[in-house]
Design a protein around this motif. Structure first.
Motif, PDB file in Angstrom:
ATOM      1  N   SER A  43       0.827  -1.206   0.000  1.00  0.00           N
ATOM      2  CA  SER A  43       0.000   0.000   0.000  1.00  0.00           C
ATOM      3  C   SER A  43       0.862   1.256   0.000  1.00  0.00           C
ATOM      4  O   SER A  43       0.508   2.272  -0.608  1.00  0.00           O
ATOM      5  CB  SER A  43      -0.921   0.010   1.227  1.00  0.00           C
ATOM      6  OG  SER A  43      -1.792  -1.100   1.207  1.00  0.00           O
ATOM      7  N   ILE A  44       1.986   1.179   0.711  1.00  0.00           N
ATOM      8  CA  ILE A  44       2.857   2.347   0.851  1.00  0.00           C
ATOM      9  C   ILE A  44       4.315   1.946   0.671  1.00  0.00           C
ATOM     10  O   ILE A  44       4.676   0.774   0.794  1.00  0.00           O
ATOM     11  CB  ILE A  44       2.683   3.030   2.226  1.00  0.00           C
ATOM     12  CG1 ILE A  44       2.976   2.039   3.358  1.00  0.00           C
ATOM     13  CG2 ILE A  44       1.279   3.623   2.360  1.00  0.00           C
ATOM     14  CD1 ILE A  44       2.926   2.650   4.744  1.00  0.00           C
ATOM     15  N   ALA A  45       5.147   2.945   0.389  1.00  0.00           N
ATOM     16  CA  ALA A  45       6.587   2.692   0.250  1.00  0.00           C
ATOM     17  C   ALA A  45       7.355   3.887   0.790  1.00  0.00           C
ATOM     18  O   ALA A  45       6.852   5.017   0.811  1.00  0.00           O
ATOM     19  CB  ALA A  45       6.955   2.438  -1.204  1.00  0.00           C
ATOM     20  N   ARG A  46       8.568   3.603   1.227  1.00  0.00           N
ATOM     21  CA  ARG A  46       9.488   4.653   1.675  1.00  0.00           C
ATOM     22  C   ARG A  46      10.813   4.452   0.944  1.00  0.00           C
ATOM     23  O   ARG A  46      11.263   3.315   0.784  1.00  0.00           O
ATOM     24  CB  ARG A  46       9.727   4.584   3.180  1.00  0.00           C
ATOM     25  CG  ARG A  46       8.497   4.806   4.041  1.00  0.00           C
ATOM     26  CD  ARG A  46       8.862   4.622   5.510  1.00  0.00           C
ATOM     27  NE  ARG A  46       7.761   4.891   6.413  1.00  0.00           N
ATOM     28  CZ  ARG A  46       6.862   3.998   6.800  1.00  0.00           C
ATOM     29  NH1 ARG A  46       6.947   2.747   6.346  1.00  0.00           N
ATOM     30  NH2 ARG A  46       5.912   4.321   7.634  1.00  0.00           N
ATOM     31  N   LEU A  47      11.449   5.532   0.546  1.00  0.00           N
ATOM     32  CA  LEU A  47      12.740   5.474  -0.137  1.00  0.00           C
ATOM     33  C   LEU A  47      13.762   6.246   0.681  1.00  0.00           C
ATOM     34  O   LEU A  47      13.633   7.454   0.872  1.00  0.00           O
ATOM     35  CB  LEU A  47      12.623   6.080  -1.545  1.00  0.00           C
ATOM     36  CG  LEU A  47      11.602   5.427  -2.475  1.00  0.00           C
ATOM     37  CD1 LEU A  47      11.543   6.183  -3.803  1.00  0.00           C
ATOM     38  CD2 LEU A  47      11.941   3.973  -2.717  1.00  0.00           C
TER      39      LEU A  47
END
Length: 200
Positions: A43-47
């Motif tokens: 649903s979500i991602a972080r970089l």
């Protein structure tokens, strides 16, 4: 992969965090990670570009030449490509780069030159610049006037990305296209992250 499927099957929101520039990393590996993230469908991602902190093994590796952190431009370039892959798949990217804290502050506990306090804006500004320049090139193919004037439009939310961090996009276009007059304006009808170029 199994853990991700289990998280989703039990109804939890799945988020995937990707670090860029770890030891023995490469742009190809980062792109592969972004593509696999799309395949997993969180649903979500972080970089998060890797940064070197004091009192860590990574700092020892850095000091002895066993690890070379990405510089800011390298980190932005790779992260931008990953961002476009993940965002293009409709996955919500909720964080790009680390925020300043008591531990992580520019010129404080950090070694190397990867960290930037406005890293997300650097990435999204590069994406905006590429979208604008692509449209500008198409318009220039059909316009041979000596004096050309264009307006670059974005939503209000995306305006700062269109201008670029520290106005770097404005400077880029001014330096590269000195024969062109460019105005920057808001179009409330545009969605965030969308940009248009209009000749006037």
């Amino acid at each position: 992969y199994k853990a991700c499927e289990l998280i989703k099957s039990y109804g939890f929101e799945l988020g995937i965090q990707l670090m860029i520039g770890l030891p023995e990393d490469s742009e190809e590996k980062c792109i592969y990670s972004a593509m696999e993230t799309v395949r997993i469908k969180p649903s979500i991602a972080r970089l998060y570009p890797t940064i070197v902190l004091n009192d860590t093994e990574l700092l020892n590796m850095y000091r002895t030449g066993r690890y070379a952190p990405l510089d800011t431009e390298e980190a932005v370039s790779t992260t931008k490509k990953m961002y476009e892959i993940i965002d293009g798949a409709g996955i919500n990217i909720i964080r790009v780069g680390l925020k300043s804290t008591d531990l992580i502050t520019e010129g404080g506990q950090i070694q190397g030159h990867t960290y930037h306090p406005a890293f997300r804006q650097l990435v999204e500004g590069e994406i905006a610049k590429e979208k604008l320049e692509s449209q500008l090139h198409e318009l220039l193919k059909t316009k041979q006037d000596d004096k050309l004037s264009f307006t670059f439009y974005s939503s209000g939310t995306s305006f700062s990305n269109m201008i670029g961090n520290a106005k770097r996009n404005k400077k880029y276009f001014s330096d590269k296209y000195p024969h062109i007059k460019i105005k920057y304006a808001v179009d409330s009808q545009l969605e965030d992250g969308c940009y248009t170029v209009v000749k006037y």
